[in-house]
Design a protein around this motif. Structure first.
Motif, PDB file in Angstrom:
ATOM      1  N   ASN A   1       0.786  -1.233   0.000  1.00 53.89           N
ATOM      2  CA  ASN A   1       0.000   0.000   0.000  1.00 53.89           C
ATOM      3  C   ASN A   1       0.816   1.280   0.000  1.00 53.89           C
ATOM      4  O   ASN A   1       0.241   2.375  -0.040  1.00 53.89           O
ATOM      5  CB  ASN A   1      -0.933   0.002   1.223  1.00 53.89           C
ATOM      6  CG  ASN A   1      -1.774  -1.255   1.310  1.00 53.89           C
ATOM      7  OD1 ASN A   1      -2.291  -1.727   0.306  1.00 53.89           O
ATOM      8  ND2 ASN A   1      -1.911  -1.805   2.512  1.00 53.89           N
ATOM      9  N   GLY A   2       2.137   1.168   0.081  1.00 52.10           N
ATOM     10  CA  GLY A   2       2.966   2.360   0.110  1.00 52.10           C
ATOM     11  C   GLY A   2       2.640   3.225   1.316  1.00 52.10           C
ATOM     12  O   GLY A   2       2.391   2.726   2.411  1.00 52.10           O
ATOM     13  N   SER A   3       2.622   4.531   1.100  1.00 52.07           N
ATOM     14  CA  SER A   3       2.367   5.464   2.197  1.00 52.07           C
ATOM     15  C   SER A   3       0.879   5.639   2.474  1.00 52.07           C
ATOM     16  O   SER A   3       0.505   6.349   3.417  1.00 52.07           O
ATOM     17  CB  SER A   3       2.978   6.831   1.878  1.00 52.07           C
ATOM     18  OG  SER A   3       2.391   7.372   0.696  1.00 52.07           O
ATOM     19  N   TYR A   4       0.035   4.989   1.686  1.00 54.94           N
ATOM     20  CA  TYR A   4      -1.407   5.204   1.826  1.00 54.94           C
ATOM     21  C   TYR A   4      -2.059   4.246   2.827  1.00 54.94           C
ATOM     22  O   TYR A   4      -3.168   4.493   3.294  1.00 54.94           O
ATOM     23  CB  TYR A   4      -2.091   5.061   0.467  1.00 54.94           C
ATOM     24  CG  TYR A   4      -1.652   6.109  -0.521  1.00 54.94           C
ATOM     25  CD1 TYR A   4      -2.154   7.402  -0.467  1.00 54.94           C
ATOM     26  CD2 TYR A   4      -0.696   5.817  -1.487  1.00 54.94           C
ATOM     27  CE1 TYR A   4      -1.734   8.374  -1.351  1.00 54.94           C
ATOM     28  CE2 TYR A   4      -0.262   6.785  -2.385  1.00 54.94           C
ATOM     29  CZ  TYR A   4      -0.787   8.056  -2.308  1.00 54.94           C
ATOM     30  OH  TYR A   4      -0.362   9.027  -3.182  1.00 54.94           O
ATOM     31  N   GLY A   5      -1.395   3.139   3.126  1.00 56.43           N
ATOM     32  CA  GLY A   5      -1.964   2.166   4.043  1.00 56.43           C
ATOM     33  C   GLY A   5      -1.439   2.336   5.459  1.00 56.43           C
ATOM     34  O   GLY A   5      -0.503   3.082   5.717  1.00 56.43           O
ATOM     35  N   THR A   6      -2.052   1.600   6.375  1.00 59.33           N
ATOM     36  CA  THR A   6      -1.661   1.611   7.784  1.00 59.33           C
ATOM     37  C   THR A   6      -1.678   0.184   8.306  1.00 59.33           C
ATOM     38  O   THR A   6      -2.698  -0.508   8.159  1.00 59.33           O
ATOM     39  CB  THR A   6      -2.635   2.457   8.625  1.00 59.33           C
ATOM     40  OG1 THR A   6      -2.731   3.770   8.074  1.00 59.33           O
ATOM     41  CG2 THR A   6      -2.174   2.528  10.069  1.00 59.33           C
TER      42      THR A   6
END
Length: 299
Positions: free
Chosen positions: A90-95
């Motif tokens: 998810n790169g920087s968009y996921g948590t």
């Protein structure tokens, strides 16, 4: 509506940015890995209000050795690095996350997230637990169901191979993988599910008689069913939340499925399209926005 017609393309397209650039699409969901690139080309990026989640499920309806042993399921999950999975997928968009909803949702529990021992992976512990249970991973070839283009499938396959298991990965299209899961002739499935407007739609599929339960291994657990039924039977929202969290804690303790991350779904909108808004989930038909208010340049 302001539009004369709307055409939907329901074919499976791994990367719609090519068709967006060609003008074949004016609106499409896109991989998170393509967001920055297409944004820099003048497309508007919009995200759903809700988040989907990534998870790893075991076959709970018809478990085969060694995953009929909860300690073995736990051992494998010690080898999963949530943060690494999330970054790659998810790169920087996921948590990274261990629950079916994310932070900010009423039914999310901060304490349960912060105190999860699996927040830090431990490969050595995973191998030791397998040894303690008398499991020689080399004796097993695991059947893993995956989807075409899955980003979690190769990661989970590598985790299992690092532990010494053989892995038979079989990739399917959307209908194919759901059919394969429903036959319960498999061992492990790394998957995902999109945003849901109602928390019950997350939990009903964990129930013994729930709809399309294959993604979570067809759990058969009367105590889990009872907790979810209590959650939907009370008019007190706090009490409902408590029962739902007890239900999820039971899922975690039994390693029926293992939460990996929360992620938004991204959409690219052509510069020719105006006033198009994305809702909480995939629905484009809403009284407060969506296609009803969208209009498009004629040239």
């Amino acid at each position: 509506p302001y539009l004369d017609a709307i055409e939907f393309d329901v074919r499976e397209v791994a990367d719609a940015t090519i068709a967006l650039r060609a003008g074949d699409y004016q609106l499409a969901s896109i991989p998170l890995s393509k967001v920055e690139t297409i944004k820099n080309e003048g497309f508007e990026i919009a995200f759903q209000g809700g988040t989907g989640w990534d998870f790893i499920s075991f076959n709970n309806r018809n478990p085969r050795p060694p995953f009929d042993n909860v300690k073995v399921r736990e051992a494998v999950m010690w080898a999963v690095d949530r943060a690494e999975f999330n970054t790659i997928m998810n790169g920087s968009y996921g948590t990274p996350g261990n629950q079916p909803v994310g932070a900010g949702n009423f039914f999310f529990d901060e304490e349960l997230a912060a105190n999860d021992p699996h927040n830090v992976a431990d490969l050595a512990k995973a191998k030791q637990m397998l040894a303690d249970e008398g499991v020689n991973p080399a004796d097993y070839t695991l059947y893993m169901v995956s989807t075409v283009g899955s980003r979690s499938g190769p990661l989970m396959s590598q985790v299992l191979r690092n532990l010494g298991f053989g892995v038979d990965v079989r990739e399917y299209d959307d209908l194919g993988y759901q059919r394969a899961l429903s036959e319960y002739d498999w061992d492990i499935f790394p998957g995902g599910s999109g945003a849901r407007n109602d928390i019950f739609l997350r939990y009903v599929r964990l129930m013994s008689d729930g709809p399309n339960p294959g993604l979570w291994g067809g759990i058969q657990d009367p105590e889990l069913d009872a907790l979810i039924n209590k959650a939907i039977s009370t008019a007190d929202l706090d009490e409902s939340r408590s029962f739902y969290l007890q239900a999820w804690k039971r899922v975690m303790d039994n390693y029926y499925t293992f939460g990996i991350s929360q992620k938004p779904s991204a959409y690219a909108i052509s510069p020719k399209v105006h006033d198009m808004t994305i809702g909480f989930n995939t629905s484009a038909h809403r009284v407060d926005g969506g296609l009803a208010f969208a209009w498009m340049d004629q040239q």
